[in-house]
Design a protein around this motif. Sequence first.
Motif, PDB file in Angstrom:
ATOM      1  N   LEU A   8       0.831  -1.216   0.000  1.00 29.16           N
ATOM      2  CA  LEU A   8       0.000   0.000   0.000  1.00 29.16           C
ATOM      3  C   LEU A   8       0.861   1.260   0.000  1.00 29.16           C
ATOM      4  CD1 LEU A   8      -2.760  -1.131   2.510  1.00 29.16           C
ATOM      5  CD2 LEU A   8      -2.930  -0.964   0.028  1.00 29.16           C
ATOM      6  N   THR A   9       1.929   1.254   0.788  1.00 28.42           N
ATOM      7  CA  THR A   9       2.834   2.406   0.799  1.00 28.42           C
ATOM      8  C   THR A   9       3.477   2.609  -0.563  1.00 28.42           C
ATOM      9  OG1 THR A   9       3.310   2.012   3.135  1.00 28.42           O
ATOM     10  CG2 THR A   9       4.846   3.407   1.940  1.00 28.42           C
ATOM     11  N   GLY A  10       3.872   1.502  -1.190  1.00 27.35           N
ATOM     12  CA  GLY A  10       4.456   1.578  -2.525  1.00 27.35           C
ATOM     13  C   GLY A  10       3.473   2.111  -3.555  1.00 27.35           C
ATOM     14  N   ALA A  11       2.209   1.728  -3.430  1.00 26.30           N
ATOM     15  CA  ALA A  11       1.200   2.213  -4.376  1.00 26.30           C
ATOM     16  C   ALA A  11       1.016   3.725  -4.253  1.00 26.30           C
ATOM     17  CB  ALA A  11      -0.126   1.498  -4.144  1.00 26.30           C
ATOM     18  N   VAL A  12       0.913   4.213  -3.025  1.00 27.08           N
ATOM     19  CA  VAL A  12       0.728   5.655  -2.818  1.00 27.08           C
ATOM     20  C   VAL A  12       1.962   6.431  -3.267  1.00 27.08           C
ATOM     21  CG1 VAL A  12       0.416   7.432  -1.055  1.00 27.08           C
ATOM     22  CG2 VAL A  12      -0.953   5.359  -0.966  1.00 27.08           C
ATOM     23  N   ALA A  13       3.141   5.959  -2.851  1.00 23.82           N
ATOM     24  CA  ALA A  13       4.375   6.643  -3.244  1.00 23.82           C
ATOM     25  C   ALA A  13       4.586   6.558  -4.751  1.00 23.82           C
ATOM     26  CB  ALA A  13       5.571   6.030  -2.511  1.00 23.82           C
ATOM     27  N   GLY A  14       4.245   5.426  -5.353  1.00 23.25           N
ATOM     28  CA  GLY A  14       4.410   5.268  -6.797  1.00 23.25           C
ATOM     29  C   GLY A  14       3.547   6.230  -7.591  1.00 23.25           C
ATOM     30  N   VAL A  15       2.310   6.386  -7.165  1.00 22.65           N
ATOM     31  CA  VAL A  15       1.420   7.304  -7.884  1.00 22.65           C
ATOM     32  C   VAL A  15       1.883   8.748  -7.714  1.00 22.65           C
ATOM     33  CG1 VAL A  15      -0.923   8.236  -7.935  1.00 22.65           C
ATOM     34  CG2 VAL A  15      -0.581   5.775  -7.851  1.00 22.65           C
ATOM     35  N   ILE A  16       2.231   9.132  -6.500  1.00 27.17           N
ATOM     36  CA  ILE A  16       2.648  10.522  -6.259  1.00 27.17           C
ATOM     37  C   ILE A  16       3.942  10.843  -7.004  1.00 27.17           C
ATOM     38  CG2 ILE A  16       3.476  12.122  -4.484  1.00 27.17           C
ATOM     39  CD1 ILE A  16       1.447  10.770  -2.580  1.00 27.17           C
TER      40      ILE A  16
ATOM     41  N   THR B 282      14.740  -5.185   8.444  1.00 24.71           N
ATOM     42  CA  THR B 282      16.142  -4.888   8.708  1.00 24.71           C
ATOM     43  C   THR B 282      16.892  -4.375   7.487  1.00 24.71           C
ATOM     44  OG1 THR B 282      16.750  -7.178   8.240  1.00 24.71           O
ATOM     45  CG2 THR B 282      16.255  -6.634  10.528  1.00 24.71           C
ATOM     46  N   GLY B 283      16.240  -4.310   6.341  1.00 20.53           N
ATOM     47  CA  GLY B 283      16.925  -3.941   5.102  1.00 20.53           C
ATOM     48  C   GLY B 283      17.298  -2.482   5.013  1.00 20.53           C
ATOM     49  N   GLY B 284      16.376  -1.608   5.246  1.00 21.11           N
ATOM     50  CA  GLY B 284      16.652  -0.187   5.205  1.00 21.11           C
ATOM     51  C   GLY B 284      16.556   0.435   3.817  1.00 21.11           C
ATOM     52  N   VAL B 285      17.016   1.658   3.731  1.00 20.39           N
ATOM     53  CA  VAL B 285      16.875   2.469   2.528  1.00 20.39           C
ATOM     54  C   VAL B 285      17.697   1.905   1.364  1.00 20.39           C
ATOM     55  CG1 VAL B 285      17.254   4.756   1.553  1.00 20.39           C
ATOM     56  CG2 VAL B 285      16.329   4.535   3.849  1.00 20.39           C
ATOM     57  N   SER B 286      18.905   1.474   1.622  1.00 19.72           N
ATOM     58  CA  SER B 286      19.770   0.991   0.539  1.00 19.72           C
ATOM     59  C   SER B 286      19.226  -0.273  -0.105  1.00 19.72           C
ATOM     60  CB  SER B 286      21.185   0.732   1.058  1.00 19.72           C
ATOM     61  OG  SER B 286      21.777   1.934   1.451  1.00 19.72           O
ATOM     62  N   VAL B 287      18.787  -1.220   0.719  1.00 18.88           N
ATOM     63  CA  VAL B 287      18.201  -2.449   0.173  1.00 18.88           C
ATOM     64  C   VAL B 287      16.953  -2.107  -0.628  1.00 18.88           C
ATOM     65  CG1 VAL B 287      17.075  -4.620   0.782  1.00 18.88           C
ATOM     66  CG2 VAL B 287      19.153  -3.945   1.942  1.00 18.88           C
ATOM     67  N   GLY B 288      16.159  -1.188  -0.115  1.00 19.92           N
ATOM     68  CA  GLY B 288      14.957  -0.772  -0.826  1.00 19.92           C
ATOM     69  C   GLY B 288      15.269  -0.097  -2.149  1.00 19.92           C
ATOM     70  N   ALA B 289      16.264   0.775  -2.152  1.00 25.17           N
ATOM     71  CA  ALA B 289      16.610   1.499  -3.382  1.00 25.17           C
ATOM     72  C   ALA B 289      17.147   0.558  -4.456  1.00 25.17           C
ATOM     73  CB  ALA B 289      17.633   2.591  -3.076  1.00 25.17           C
ATOM     74  N   TYR B 290      18.040  -0.334  -4.070  1.00 27.22           N
ATOM     75  CA  TYR B 290      18.609  -1.248  -5.068  1.00 27.22           C
ATOM     76  C   TYR B 290      17.589  -2.277  -5.547  1.00 27.22           C
ATOM     77  CZ  TYR B 290      23.178   0.764  -4.286  1.00 27.22           C
ATOM     78  OH  TYR B 290      24.233   1.630  -4.217  1.00 27.22           O
ATOM     79  N   THR B 291      16.742  -2.741  -4.645  1.00 25.97           N
ATOM     80  CA  THR B 291      15.680  -3.659  -5.059  1.00 25.97           C
ATOM     81  C   THR B 291      14.712  -2.957  -5.998  1.00 25.97           C
ATOM     82  OG1 THR B 291      15.862  -4.832  -2.957  1.00 25.97           O
ATOM     83  CG2 THR B 291      13.867  -5.200  -4.235  1.00 25.97           C
ATOM     84  N   GLY B 292      14.347  -1.720  -5.676  1.00 29.95           N
ATOM     85  CA  GLY B 292      13.464  -0.945  -6.543  1.00 29.95           C
ATOM     86  C   GLY B 292      14.074  -0.661  -7.892  1.00 29.95           C
TER      87      GLY B 292
ATOM     88  N   ILE C 132      11.809   4.749  -0.192  1.00 28.69           N
ATOM     89  CA  ILE C 132      10.761   5.175   0.747  1.00 28.69           C
ATOM     90  C   ILE C 132      10.241   3.983   1.531  1.00 28.69           C
ATOM     91  CG2 ILE C 132       8.406   6.063   0.895  1.00 28.69           C
ATOM     92  CD1 ILE C 132       9.164   7.937  -1.457  1.00 28.69           C
ATOM     93  N   VAL C 133       9.896   2.912   0.846  1.00 26.59           N
ATOM     94  CA  VAL C 133       9.345   1.731   1.513  1.00 26.59           C
ATOM     95  C   VAL C 133      10.384   1.101   2.434  1.00 26.59           C
ATOM     96  CG1 VAL C 133       8.449  -0.597   1.132  1.00 26.59           C
ATOM     97  CG2 VAL C 133       7.630   1.280  -0.270  1.00 26.59           C
ATOM     98  N   GLY C 134      11.632   0.986   1.974  1.00 25.07           N
ATOM     99  CA  GLY C 134      12.678   0.418   2.813  1.00 25.07           C
ATOM    100  C   GLY C 134      12.937   1.240   4.061  1.00 25.07           C
ATOM    101  N   GLY C 135      12.896   2.564   3.932  1.00 25.73           N
ATOM    102  CA  GLY C 135      13.087   3.430   5.090  1.00 25.73           C
ATOM    103  C   GLY C 135      11.959   3.324   6.087  1.00 25.73           C
ATOM    104  N   ILE C 136      10.737   3.236   5.605  1.00 25.27           N
ATOM    105  CA  ILE C 136       9.591   3.088   6.509  1.00 25.27           C
ATOM    106  C   ILE C 136       9.634   1.731   7.200  1.00 25.27           C
ATOM    107  CG2 ILE C 136       7.086   2.825   6.562  1.00 25.27           C
ATOM    108  CD1 ILE C 136       6.956   5.063   4.458  1.00 25.27           C
ATOM    109  N   ASN C 137       9.979   0.695   6.474  1.00 22.86           N
ATOM    110  CA  ASN C 137      10.045  -0.637   7.073  1.00 22.86           C
ATOM    111  C   ASN C 137      11.163  -0.737   8.103  1.00 22.86           C
ATOM    112  OD1 ASN C 137       7.942  -1.431   5.462  1.00 22.86           O
ATOM    113  ND2 ASN C 137       9.175  -2.668   4.090  1.00 22.86           N
ATOM    114  N   LYS C 138      12.267  -0.058   7.873  1.00 19.57           N
ATOM    115  CA  LYS C 138      13.412  -0.117   8.788  1.00 19.57           C
ATOM    116  C   LYS C 138      13.062   0.456  10.146  1.00 19.57           C
ATOM    117  CE  LYS C 138      17.834  -0.362   9.885  1.00 19.57           C
ATOM    118  NZ  LYS C 138      18.479  -1.595  10.162  1.00 19.57           N
TER     119      LYS C 138
END
Length: 151
Positions: free
Chosen positions: A14-22, A70-80, A139-145
Amino acid sequence: MLMTPKGLIINSLLTGAVAGVILGIGEGAFVGALTLTLEGVLAGAVAGALSGLVTGPVVGATVARAGGATGGVSVGAYTGMIVGGVIGIIAGAGVADFAQDIALIRSTIFLDALAQGYFQASMLGLFLISVLGTAVGAIVGGINKRHPSYP
């Protein structure tokens, strides 16, 4: 209340959907502004919102699955970046035929790559949606962290 891994994935989706649209609206409007017309900006914003609506949830769920809490922003950015690139190749190849019929795209230097062929459209799609996926993943990785309710 502790959040289960399934709850984290749904929350990330859900967070990804909102952030993706914006973010997609902003990126699409920026790319549409290259046409120097209001129609180009509006069409770009709509296309960006649609690509964000597809890319955001997929990236969000993948980031939650790959990084967890436990992934954080970097894991989220590279996965994205990776997931966005794959989606971008598919989307770019899918719009290549459609883009050849639009004169406004063919007359804009940067967007002309969409109308030149499948490879060029795929590479432009890879770049644009990879940028979107990187931002959504961060964004998603940072929120999850920093989510306090995940064990």
